[in-house]
Scaffold this active site. Structure first.
Site, short mmCIF file in Angstrom:
data_model
loop_
_atom_site.label_atom_id
_atom_site.label_comp_id
_atom_site.label_asym_id
_atom_site.label_seq_id
_atom_site.Cartn_x
_atom_site.Cartn_y
_atom_site.Cartn_z
N TYR A 22 0.70 -1.04 -0.08
CA TYR A 22 0.06 0.18 0.08
C TYR A 22 0.85 1.21 -0.07
O TYR A 22 0.93 1.84 0.93
CB TYR A 22 -1.05 -0.07 1.03
CG TYR A 22 -2.06 -1.03 1.10
CD1 TYR A 22 -3.33 -0.59 0.47
CD2 TYR A 22 -2.05 -2.32 1.66
CE1 TYR A 22 -4.31 -1.47 0.10
CE2 TYR A 22 -3.14 -2.96 1.56
CZ TYR A 22 -4.33 -2.54 0.79
OH TYR A 22 -5.27 -3.33 0.61
N GLY B 233 -14.27 -5.25 1.68
CA GLY B 233 -13.22 -4.84 0.91
C GLY B 233 -12.31 -5.92 0.25
O GLY B 233 -11.21 -5.71 0.05
N HIS C 263 -5.61 -10.64 2.82
CA HIS C 263 -4.30 -10.34 2.81
C HIS C 263 -3.52 -11.17 3.97
O HIS C 263 -2.35 -11.01 3.93
CB HIS C 263 -4.05 -9.01 3.44
CG HIS C 263 -4.49 -7.81 2.54
ND1 HIS C 263 -3.94 -7.82 1.23
CD2 HIS C 263 -5.50 -6.81 2.35
CE1 HIS C 263 -4.67 -6.96 0.51
NE2 HIS C 263 -5.46 -6.15 1.29
N TYR D 163 -18.67 -3.43 -6.42
CA TYR D 163 -17.42 -3.00 -5.78
C TYR D 163 -16.54 -2.20 -6.46
O TYR D 163 -16.18 -1.10 -6.07
CB TYR D 163 -16.57 -4.31 -5.26
CG TYR D 163 -17.23 -4.70 -4.02
CD1 TYR D 163 -16.73 -4.55 -2.90
CD2 TYR D 163 -18.57 -5.61 -4.11
CE1 TYR D 163 -17.05 -5.22 -1.57
CE2 TYR D 163 -19.15 -6.31 -2.99
CZ TYR D 163 -18.50 -5.84 -1.78
OH TYR D 163 -18.98 -6.69 -0.65
#
Length: 560
Positions: free
Chosen positions: A40, A148, A153, A199
């Site tokens: 990120y 989301g 992850h 989404y």
């Protein structure tokens, strides 16, 4: 941790001034829960809102999550995958006390900025890792949302269990966790396709996998300025997630597909799991039934269904028969199935049998009468159970047979209770057959036997050919011989035999169709024309599916 739809890690060739994602020499080997923080990067975070498009996401999502929370009386929400803040802002606007958590400081900074820009809201942000959530977040909440596709992850099961345990711990005693994920089952099994209806709503932005295996889904994100980023995620299968949620302690798990309660397995882009912490004292409480079980219960409790099955099958057996010739009567063929199944097991007067999905109890009475054994009938239809109890009394077998209202997804019995578990053509009605098998394994004694039949999809079935049958049953999928072998093995059970009798399936449904057509004048006195019309169409689908090689049926015999 952060939100794939609201913000996510990055890799690629953005502007030179931007920090680049670092996946090393071989990006496909990056399968580490801690790597998300490096993915990120600021450039990717800055572009994430272009991908989801807040306005279009608001319109497509509607009030689904808000309604779920309000229907449960939720006041306080912990958003553990805040990302760029879409859901946190939405919940604040709806009056929820919201705390916003993320593992990425870049995401939290963007979310805080978005909160001020979208309505002047000051978000209460906390930088925290899910695995140590309660170290950094204090207090209890009515709800935790993890949206989301963020949960993907986490690459190790240990991390996933730890994170779910932290979510569970921060919830009040009757709290709810809402967790979503991509529909990785269909990506793994059928390849990727996406409508991007709910989404990812941004124009001229793409999010597609460039590599997928059972342990990695590497997605590429392309933006109009030619910048490109990547995310490495773990492709979670739906039933695996549901199992983890239950094993962590959640009492009831319901799954939606693209915000719909009923859906076929391959259709939705995203799945939403709603996990209830509230302890259900009585597992026969109908409010705890899953949507699939409730659909089946309402169907079999209807006057039309009860009268049809009672009059066509004679009120004893409502399952697939074993026919010696295609024109044989249904009743003797049905009894032959019971006798054949019984011949595969060990039954004495000391045997305690659980019949899962017992219907009218014909098999229970056969076993009690033949072997003198005790049988407990578990069935979801109160109407069928009443007929079962009546027949047991009339035939003098009520001292050997108990009839219990309940769902096979939550068996209201102690562990290691039964010597034999028996089931005939019932498990297809569950939306969570893995759960049913887990429950069977739990209540079966060590060394016990599991004998069952179930209408199944053939291992090589054409999925399009199954669609009319699934639609008729309001199911998203069917089991298959390979599915039952795999799941029974995973539970530590040995499949002693699968006696494949697939041709009998088409024969049986063909005979039921013939009987309905031949006796329609008589049956019309008990069953509505609308029901008969739908039933004839449904029976034809079963016959066609069987003859086309898309269905399977037979007798499984397994041992714990």
């Amino acid at each position: 941790m952060t939100d794939e739809t609201d913000a996510t890690p990055a890799s690629g060739n953005g502007d030179a001034v931007q920090q680049a994602q670092d996946f090393g020499a071989d990006p496909l080997q990056v399968r580490d829960s801690d790597h998300y923080a490096d993915e990120y990067v600021e450039g990717f975070v800055d572009k994430w809102d272009d991908l989801i498009d807040w306005k279009k996401r608001y319109e497509s999502e509607g009030s689904f999550f808000v309604d779920l929370l309000k229907s449960r009386g939720v006041k306080s929400v912990l958003d553990v995958a805040t990302g760029t803040g879409f859901h946190s802002v939405r919940l604040i606007e709806e009056g929820f006390e919201t705390v916003s958590v993320d593992g990425s400081p870049e995401m939290l900074a963007k979310a805080f900025e978005n909160g001020k820009n979208y309505g002047g809201h000051i978000l209460r942000v906390v930088h925290a890792d899910w695995r140590w959530l309660n170290r950094d977040v204090h207090g209890e909440f009515d709800a935790v949302i993890c949206l989301g596709n963020s949960f993907t992850h986490l690459f190790s099961e240990r991390d996933r269990r730890k994170a779910l345990a932290e979510f569970y711990a921060v919830l009040k005693h009757d709290g709810v966790l809402i967790l979503d994920q991509r529909n990785y089952d269909t990506i793994l099994d059928n390849g990727f396709s996406s409508k991007h209806t709910y989404y990812y709503c941004g124009d001229q932005v793409s999010a597609e996998p460039e590599y997928v295996d059972e342990g990695l889904a590497r997605f590429r994100y392309d933006f109009p300025d030619k910048s490109q980023y990547h995310l490495n995620m773990f492709p979670l299968r739906k039933e695996y997630v549901r199992r983890l949620l239950r094993e962590v302690g959640f009492q009831h798990v319901e799954t939606y597909g693209d915000f719909q309660e009923s859906f076929s397995a391959d259709e939705p882009d995203f799945l939403v799991h709603v996990a209830e912490k509230n302890y259900i004292k009585s597992l026969v409480d109908k409010t705890s039934y899953s949507s699939a079980v409730n659909t089946a219960r309402e169907y079999y409790n209807s006057d039309d269904a009860d009268n049809f099955y009672y009059h066509v099958w004679g009120g004893e057996d409502i399952h697939v028969g074993l026919y010696e010739h295609p024109t044989e009567e249904i009743a003797p063929a049905s009894v032959r199935t019971v006798a054949t199944m019984a011949s595969k097991g060990q039954f004495t007067k000391d045997t305690h049998v659980l019949d899962v999905g017992a219907g009218y109890g014909g098999a229970a009475r056969y076993l009690a009468r033949t072997y003198g054994c005790k049988v407990t009938c578990l069935n979801l239809s109160e109407v069928e159970n009443d007929r079962n109890r009546q027949h047991n009394t009339e035939q003098g077998l009520d001292h050997l047979i108990d009839v219990v209202d309940g769902s096979f997804e939550d068996l209201p019995f102690d562990d290691n209770t039964f010597h034999v578990i028996w089931s005939q053509d019932a498990m297809l009605h569950s939306g969570d057959r893995v759960r049913v098998l887990q429950e069977v394994s739990r209540v079966l004694k060590p060394g016990g036997e599991f004998i069952f039949t179930d209408p199944m999809a053939a291992d090589s079935a054409d999925k399009a050919g199954l669609r009319p049958i699934l639609d008729r049953l309001h199911l998203e999928s069917m089991g298959s011989p390979a599915f039952y072998r795999r799941e029974l093995s995973r539970l530590g059970m040995d499949v002693v035999e699968f006696d494949d009798r697939t041709p009998q399936l088409a024969t049986h449904y063909g005979r039921v169709l013939e009987e309905l057509q031949k006796r329609e004048d008589d049956i019309s006195q008990h069953v509505s024309e609308e029901y008969r019309t739908r039933m004839k169409a449904g029976l034809k689908h079963w016959v066609e599916g069987g003859r086309a090689g898309n269905l399977a049926w037979g007798i499984f015999h397994a041992r714990s």
